[in-house]
Design an enzyme around this catalytic site. Structure first.
Site, PDB file in Angstrom:
ATOM      1  N   PRO A 346      -5.095  -4.165  -5.010  1.00 49.13           N
ATOM      2  CA  PRO A 346      -6.428  -3.568  -5.143  1.00 49.13           C
ATOM      3  C   PRO A 346      -6.269  -2.080  -5.439  1.00 49.13           C
ATOM      4  CG  PRO A 346      -5.999  -4.209  -2.850  1.00 49.13           C
ATOM      5  CD  PRO A 346      -4.742  -4.485  -3.605  1.00 49.13           C
ATOM      6  N   ASP A 522      -2.414   1.638  -3.991  1.00 51.46           N
ATOM      7  CA  ASP A 522      -2.670   0.301  -3.450  1.00 51.46           C
ATOM      8  C   ASP A 522      -3.511   0.478  -2.185  1.00 51.46           C
ATOM      9  OD1 ASP A 522      -2.550  -2.153  -2.163  1.00 51.46           O
ATOM     10  OD2 ASP A 522      -0.444  -2.518  -2.697  1.00 51.46           O
ATOM     11  N   HIS A 523      -4.759   0.074  -2.267  1.00 55.58           N
ATOM     12  CA  HIS A 523      -5.671   0.364  -1.145  1.00 55.58           C
ATOM     13  C   HIS A 523      -5.345  -0.463   0.098  1.00 55.58           C
ATOM     14  CE1 HIS A 523      -8.881   2.231   0.807  1.00 55.58           C
ATOM     15  NE2 HIS A 523      -9.847   2.133  -0.105  1.00 55.58           N
ATOM     16  N   ARG A 524      -4.445  -1.395  -0.027  1.00 56.78           N
ATOM     17  CA  ARG A 524      -4.029  -2.108   1.187  1.00 56.78           C
ATOM     18  C   ARG A 524      -3.116  -1.239   2.034  1.00 56.78           C
ATOM     19  NH1 ARG A 524      -1.206  -7.041  -1.605  1.00 56.78           N
ATOM     20  NH2 ARG A 524      -0.359  -5.206  -2.641  1.00 56.78           N
TER      21      ARG A 524
END
Ligand code: CAO
Length: 550
Positions: A346, A522-524
């Site tokens: 994401p 990477d928004h994780r």
């Protein structure tokens, strides 16, 4: 009007040959010499043509049935007068063009036991009457350990393709033909160091050291003139293959078909990279690898997004002239990596600008000195140094997601990847320990890595272990782009072209050299606030590079 039974023509003595495709249905009007069905042995495919024009009234066999010469296969209603019925018999027995005799189907005899340890020449076997045929595939290379019966080369005439198998296990010393070469019976096409000692008629493959004039690893002679199938192009472009029912149109040789059957691969889904789109065994293996890889990546904890519908195939030639260019290996790998990253990560992309007026002045003032030391001083080494320092300052960026989906991997090293445009495609060499190196050393090492990348000299370990990638299009132009995270890293910087812009200093607009930057993350693994801190730190370093020494 009369009826006749169509039988399997002379197929060079082969017995119990499997029907792999039936190309007509009851009620079909057929032309003389039209393909009715396809037979396949271990080594050859053969098309069986219609002896004369008419209408199919019954199909007496099904796919998978085994047939031999004389087996009844179809009932045909023809326009011929009843008297002509008798004539139909020879039409079948002496077909105008049934598939060429599957010469290679008859196993080439192994060399004599005494050939073990000797180098022998392998010759093109009896081609069943065909004068010259084309080499369409080289299935093995010098140095390969080949087992008896392994396909070495594949030949193709207008009507049939034939695998030419190794007569005996050994080490292939040399392949003496190339794809597209024309060969005929008796031509030497390879030399093999025989390993085993299986007894076989010695005259079939004489030992070279024994001074044989001509080795003959040929299969048993074809007794009969082959029947040749009607001319039909087997060419099948990828885009045309869209449906299971197209299976009989798939362009693949017997050994590829056999491998596909063994692995349960639907050949209509495999892209052929051989001549004229022919599916090779490697294509099938690549397909299986890709499917397995896809399945495995879908099973890993940190990934998801399965069930994405495929983009439908399009035949672009219907819109105008086209040509197909084979993708380089690097481009294919990049495409796979990009899709994987795009689908799994994401992404969020943040934008900023760095005032590099002072840095650029300093850089230009140092250029001559740098050149004396053999160093090309572009903005890139400063970007690398600033990125390394920012990773140290904001360790939340120097991480990867563990593949179990339950851990974060914190890295205590700082290796920076540099996206590099090369003639073969995009490569990302990695500069190690960038945080511990000075600008000159970084510049020197990066230039070496870029040169290696462009000359195809990078070693695998020089492309591994990156923590963060810098992708610079600054020398080319643009005001900003959103790069895709180079997984398993969690962030990447996109650098665009610096421009002089009016900047408000609180009292007035002043001209400043502004460098547009983006960071995709990477928004994780990373939150917006982490990125804000990292990016602000980075921009501050670029504005005042003296901070790099603090
Ligand atoms: N703004 C203005 N000028 C810039 C600049 C920028 N951001 N970056 C570089 N330049 C200038 C350099 O200073 C140099 O000019 P001078 O010789 O006058 O100093 C000139 O542009 C050429 O630079 P370069 O391209 O030779 O070297 P580099 O260090 O800037 O870049 C590399 C090296 C490998 C990053 C680059 O050549 C490259 O391949 N970039 C493509 C990366 C890519 O394809 N990324 C994929 C995009 S999608 O993720």
């Amino acid at each position: 009007m009369s009826n006749m039974t169509v039988t399997v023509p002379d197929i060079g003595g082969a017995e119990d040959v499997e029907i792999i495709e039936i190309n007509v249905a009851v009620g079909d009007s057929v032309e003389q010499e039209q393909d009715l069905l396809v037979l396949e042995t271990d080594k050859a495919t053969m098309e069986v043509p219609c002896p004369q024009a008419g209408k199919i009234t019954a199909i007496l066999v099904k796919v998978g049935d085994k047939v031999s010469e004389g087996s009844a296969i179809f009932e045909l209603e023809t326009d011929a007068a009843p008297a002509a019925e008798e004539k139909s018999e020879p039409a079948v027995a002496e077909p105008p063009a049934a598939a060429e005799k599957p010469a290679a189907e008859e196993k080439p005899a192994a060399p004599s036991a005494s050939a073990a340890g000797q180098i022998i020449e392998l010759t093109i076997p009896d081609l069943g009457g065909a004068d010259e045929v084309t080499v369409i595939e080289i299935a093995a290379k010098a140095g390969d350990d080949v087992a008896e019966d392994d396909s070495l080369i594949v030949l193709e005439s207008d009507k049939a393709s034939m695998d030419i198998p190794a007569p005996q296990a050994g080490v292939l010393k040399e392949i003496l033909v190339n794809v597209d070469d024309k060969v005929k019976e008796g031509d030497v096409y390879a030399r093999i160091l025989v390993s085993g000692g299986a007894a076989a008629p010695a005259e079939q493959a004489e030992e070279k050291p024994a001074g044989a004039e001509k080795a003959a690893a040929a299969p048993a002679p074809a007794a009969d003139k082959p029947a040749a199938a009607p001319a039909q192009s087997n060419t099948q472009t990828l885009n045309e293959v869209t449906d299971e029912k197209d299976i009989h149109n798939v362009y693949a040789g017997p050994s590829s078909r056999r491998l596909a059957r063994q692995l349960g691969v639907n050949l209509t889904r495999v892209k052929g990279t051989g001549m004229r789109g022919r599916i090779t065994k490697d294509d099938i293996r690549d397909y299986v690898k890709a499917v397995v890889k896809q399945a495995e990546s879908g099973a890993v904890g940190v990934t998801g997004g399965a069930g994405i519908p495929a983009v439908p195939a399009v035949d672009f030639s219907q819109f105008g002239d086209i040509e197909l260019e084979k993708m380089s290996k690097i481009k294919k790998v990049t495409a796979a990596n990009m899709s994987r990253a795009w689908l799994n990560v994401p992404h969020v992309t943040q934008f900023d600008e760095a005032d590099i007026s002072d840095l650029d002045e300093f850089r230009k003032s140092m250029k001559a000195e740098a050149e004396k030391q053999g160093v090309k001083l572009t903005p890139l080494p400063f970007l690398i140094k600033a990125a390394a320092a920012s990773l140290v300052a904001e360790p939340s960026f120097n991480v990867s997601l563990h593949h179990d989906g339950e851990h974060i991997v914190h890295k205590h090293y700082v290796h920076i990847g540099i996206a590099c445009d090369t003639p073969n495609g995009l490569m990302v060499p990695v500069l190690r320990d960038a945080d511990k190196k000075g600008i000159y050393q970084i510049a020197r090492e990066v230039n070496e890595l870029i040169e290696k990348a462009r000359n195809g000299k990078l070693k695998p370990n020089e492309m591994q272990g990156g923590c963060f990638t810098i992708s610079s299009l600054g020398a080319i132009g643009g005001t900003g782009f959103t790069p895709i995270v180079n997984t398993p890293e969690v962030a990447i910087m996109g650098v665009s072209k610096a421009q002089i812009k009016p900047v408000w200093n609180g009292k007035e607009f002043v001209p400043r050299n502004m460098l547009p930057l983006t960071v995709s993350y990477d928004h994780r693994a990373i939150n917006g606030a982490d990125c804000g801190r990292f990016f602000t730190h980075f921009v501050a370093l670029m504005k005042d590079v003296r901070r790099l020494v603090l």
